[in-house]
Enzyme design. Structure first.
Site, PDB file in Angstrom:
ATOM      1  N   HIS A   4      35.469   9.616  17.848  1.00  0.00           N
ATOM      2  CA  HIS A   4      36.260   9.387  19.061  1.00  0.00           C
ATOM      3  C   HIS A   4      36.787   7.956  19.150  1.00  0.00           C
ATOM      4  O   HIS A   4      36.131   7.001  18.762  1.00  0.00           O
ATOM      5  CB  HIS A   4      35.420   9.699  20.294  1.00  0.00           C
ATOM      6  CG  HIS A   4      34.176   8.856  20.391  1.00  0.00           C
ATOM      7  ND1 HIS A   4      34.133   7.650  21.040  1.00  0.00           N
ATOM      8  CD2 HIS A   4      32.923   9.055  19.903  1.00  0.00           C
ATOM      9  CE1 HIS A   4      32.919   7.137  20.967  1.00  0.00           C
ATOM     10  NE2 HIS A   4      32.160   7.980  20.270  1.00  0.00           N
ATOM     11  N   ASP A   5      38.007   7.844  19.633  1.00  0.00           N
ATOM     12  CA  ASP A   5      38.643   6.559  19.932  1.00  0.00           C
ATOM     13  C   ASP A   5      38.891   5.686  18.707  1.00  0.00           C
ATOM     14  O   ASP A   5      39.140   4.492  18.826  1.00  0.00           O
ATOM     15  CB  ASP A   5      37.821   5.768  20.961  1.00  0.00           C
ATOM     16  CG  ASP A   5      37.589   6.552  22.245  1.00  0.00           C
ATOM     17  OD1 ASP A   5      38.551   6.704  23.022  1.00  0.00           O
ATOM     18  OD2 ASP A   5      36.469   7.038  22.456  1.00  0.00           O
ATOM     19  N   GLY A  16      32.547   5.820  16.363  1.00  0.00           N
ATOM     20  CA  GLY A  16      33.445   5.666  17.498  1.00  0.00           C
ATOM     21  C   GLY A  16      34.026   4.274  17.626  1.00  0.00           C
ATOM     22  O   GLY A  16      33.370   3.273  17.328  1.00  0.00           O
TER      23      GLY A  16
END
Length: 257
Positions: free
Chosen positions: A120-121, A138
Site C-alpha cells: 500500500h501507498d 508500505g
C-alpha cells in the site's frame, strides 16, 4: 475491438477501452478502468478503484487493487494507479493505498517480474526493473530508472533514488542514494553505478563529478553533515549533484552507507 473471454467476469461499471484483451477466468471489478491495447492474461484479479493505462501486459495469476495488509486500513476509497507500457508478470501482487497517500502508483515502462509484491501507498517511477520476489513494504518510493535484484525486501518508508542498482538478496532498511550500487544484508553502498549511468547516456563529465560526490559521502569518513558541506563547497553543481544532495537532505530514515 474488445476481446473478453467468455469465462471472464467483468462487473457492470468497469470501463474497458478499445483493443483490450481479457483472458480466461479473470475477474474485473466494477470500479476498474483498463486503457487501450492492454492485455490481461488468464486468472488475473483486478479490484477496487483501479486505473490501468495503455499497452500494458498483465500475466496470469496477478492480483491488482485488493485491500492492503495494513491492519489500520478500514476500507477507505483508496486507489491503485498504473501507467502505460508496463509488464506485470505472474503472481505479482499490487495493493491499493491507505489514507496516507490514498493511492498506490506505478509509472510507465516498468518490468515487475514474477512474485513481486507492491504494498500500500508505494510509488514506483518509470522504467524500473523489479526482479523476482522483490518485496516493497508500505509507503516505499522507488524513483525512475532503478533496478532491484531478486529476493530483496525494502523496509517501509524507504526511498530508492533514481539510476541506482541494488544487488539480489539484499535487505534494505534505509534510503538508497541515487546513482549508486548497493548490496548486502543489510545493504551497503559498494560504488557508483557507472556502467548503468553510461548505458543511460550520462557523459564522462557527469559520471566523473558523481564519482567525486560518491567518494566524499561514502569513502571520506566524514560525518554526513560535513560531507554535504564539503560537496557544496568543492563540487561543481549540476542537476545530478543537486538531486543527490537534496535526496540526502530530505531522507527520513537516513541513507545506506
Amino acid at each position: 475491438m474488445i476481446d473478453i473471454h467468455n469465462t471472464a467476469i467483468v462487473e457492470e461499471g468497469a470501463i474497458i477501452e478499445d483493443g483490450v484483451k481479457i483472458g480466461p477466468y479473470c475477474v474485473i471489478g466494477k470500479d476498474v478502468k483498463i486503457g487501450k491495447n492492454t492485455v490481461v492474461q488468464s486468472h488475473v484479479v483486478i479490484e477496487g478503484i483501479t486505473e490501468i493505462g495503455e499497452n500494458n501486459t498483465i500475466y496470469s495469476f496477478a492480483s491488482i487493487g485488493k485491500a492492503s495488509q495494513d491492519l489500520k486500513y478500514k476500507g477507505e476509497p483508496t486507489k491503485t494507479i498504473i501507467g502505460n507500457n508496463n509488464s506485470i508478470r505472474e503472481f505479482v501482487t499490487i495493493h491499493r493505498g491507505t489514507d496516507d497517500r490514498w493511492e498506490t502508483r506505478i509509472g510507465n515502462g516498468n518490468l515487475l517480474m514474477a512474485y513481486v509484491h507492491v504494498a500500500h501507498d508505494v510509488i514506483v517511477g518509470d522504467d524500473c526493473i523489479l526482479a523476482n520476489n522483490v518485496t516493497l513494504a508500505g509507503h516505499v518510493v522507488v524513483d525512475s530508472h532503478t533496478i532491484i535484484g531478486g529476493l530483496t525486501p525494502v523496509h517501509q518508508f524507504c526511498k530508492i533514488g533514481s539510476y541506482s542498482m541494488i544487488g539480489g538478496a539484499s535487505a534494505v532498511n534505509q534510503d538508497i542514494c541515487p546513482f549508486i550500487l548497493a548490496e548486502g544484508n543489510k545493504a551497503v553502498a559498494r560504488g557508483l553505478n557507472s556502467v548503468g549511468l553510461r548505458r543511460r547516456g550520462f557523459s564522462d563529465e557527469e559520471i566523473s563529478r558523481l564519482k567525486k560526490v560518491y567518494k566524499i559521502v561514502f569513502r571520506s569518513g566524514l560525518p554526513l553533515k560535513d560531507a554535504v558541506a564539503k560537496i557544496e563547497q568543492e563540487i561543481e553543481k549540476d542537476k545530478n549533484v543537486d538531486y543527490f544532495l537534496n535526496f540526502i537532505k530530505n531522507s527520513k530514515r537516513g541513507i545506506t552507507r
